[in-house]
Enzyme design. Structure first.
Site, short mmCIF file in Angstrom:
data_model
loop_
_atom_site.label_atom_id
_atom_site.label_comp_id
_atom_site.label_asym_id
_atom_site.label_seq_id
_atom_site.Cartn_x
_atom_site.Cartn_y
_atom_site.Cartn_z
N HIS A 3 10.97 16.61 4.64
CA HIS A 3 11.44 17.71 3.77
C HIS A 3 12.80 17.37 3.16
O HIS A 3 13.80 17.94 3.56
CB HIS A 3 11.54 18.99 4.59
CG HIS A 3 11.57 20.24 3.76
ND1 HIS A 3 12.74 20.81 3.31
CD2 HIS A 3 10.57 21.03 3.30
CE1 HIS A 3 12.46 21.91 2.62
NE2 HIS A 3 11.15 22.07 2.61
N PHE A 4 12.98 16.62 2.33
CA PHE A 4 12.12 15.68 1.63
C PHE A 4 12.77 14.31 1.80
O PHE A 4 14.00 14.22 1.67
CB PHE A 4 12.00 16.04 0.16
CG PHE A 4 11.43 17.42 -0.05
CD1 PHE A 4 10.06 17.62 0.00
CD2 PHE A 4 12.24 18.52 -0.25
CE1 PHE A 4 9.52 18.90 -0.19
CE2 PHE A 4 11.72 19.79 -0.43
CZ PHE A 4 10.36 19.98 -0.41
#
Length: 155
Positions: free
Chosen positions: A57-58
């Site tokens: 994420h991410f």
């Protein structure tokens, strides 16, 4: 847990772990800096690059998931409930029941110190309604109203 007549003004991670049932990787409050029983609480979470959720994420632009910011606020609220009306943390848990008016206003990234604030809106019996704000360097990142209840640890 030792008996006490008044909640301490600050709590370190060891004191937090004696109240919260959460453990790595979901301990979302590192320190409590101020408590006013039945009113409000301040604390923070140091956001590190090696937190497990940043792997997905991410990877190219790590951002703390909003749901985990809300979890931080809810855990802080649980500590406030305990400081206000101590319960047996070995046989009771505080369950998150719902969220209202949640807003995500700014991203939280590795290296940030997530400053947390929660205040009691309403408390009756074992149910607590709290309002929380999370910010970084004075910039509001997330806010919302949380509803939680103290329940028996064993069903």
């Amino acid at each position: 847990m030792p008996e006490r007549t008044q909640a301490p003004v600050t709590l370190d991670i060891h004191q937090i772990l004696s109240i919260l049932p959460h453990r790595y990787p979901l301990v979302m409050v590192d320190r409590v800096t101020e408590i006013t029983a039945n009113k409000c609480i301040r604390g923070y979470k140091c956001v590190a690059y090696n937190e497990p959720w940043f792997q997905g994420h991410f990877p190219q632009r790590p951002i703390m998931p909003g749901v985990l910011i809300l979890e931080s606020l809810t855990q802080l609220g649980g500590i406030l409930a305990y400081a206000s009306d101590p319960f047996d943390a070995t046989s009771n848990l505080m369950f998150f029941l719902g969220i209202d008016k949640a807003k995500f206003r700014h991203t939280v990234t590795p290296g940030d110190r997530l400053d947390l604030y929660a205040e009691v809106l309403h408390h009756r019996s074992n149910v607590w309604k709290l309002r929380g704000e999370a910010s970084v360097d004075g910039t509001l990142c997330a806010e919302g109203e949380m509803l939680a209840s103290i329940v028996d640890r064993e069903p």
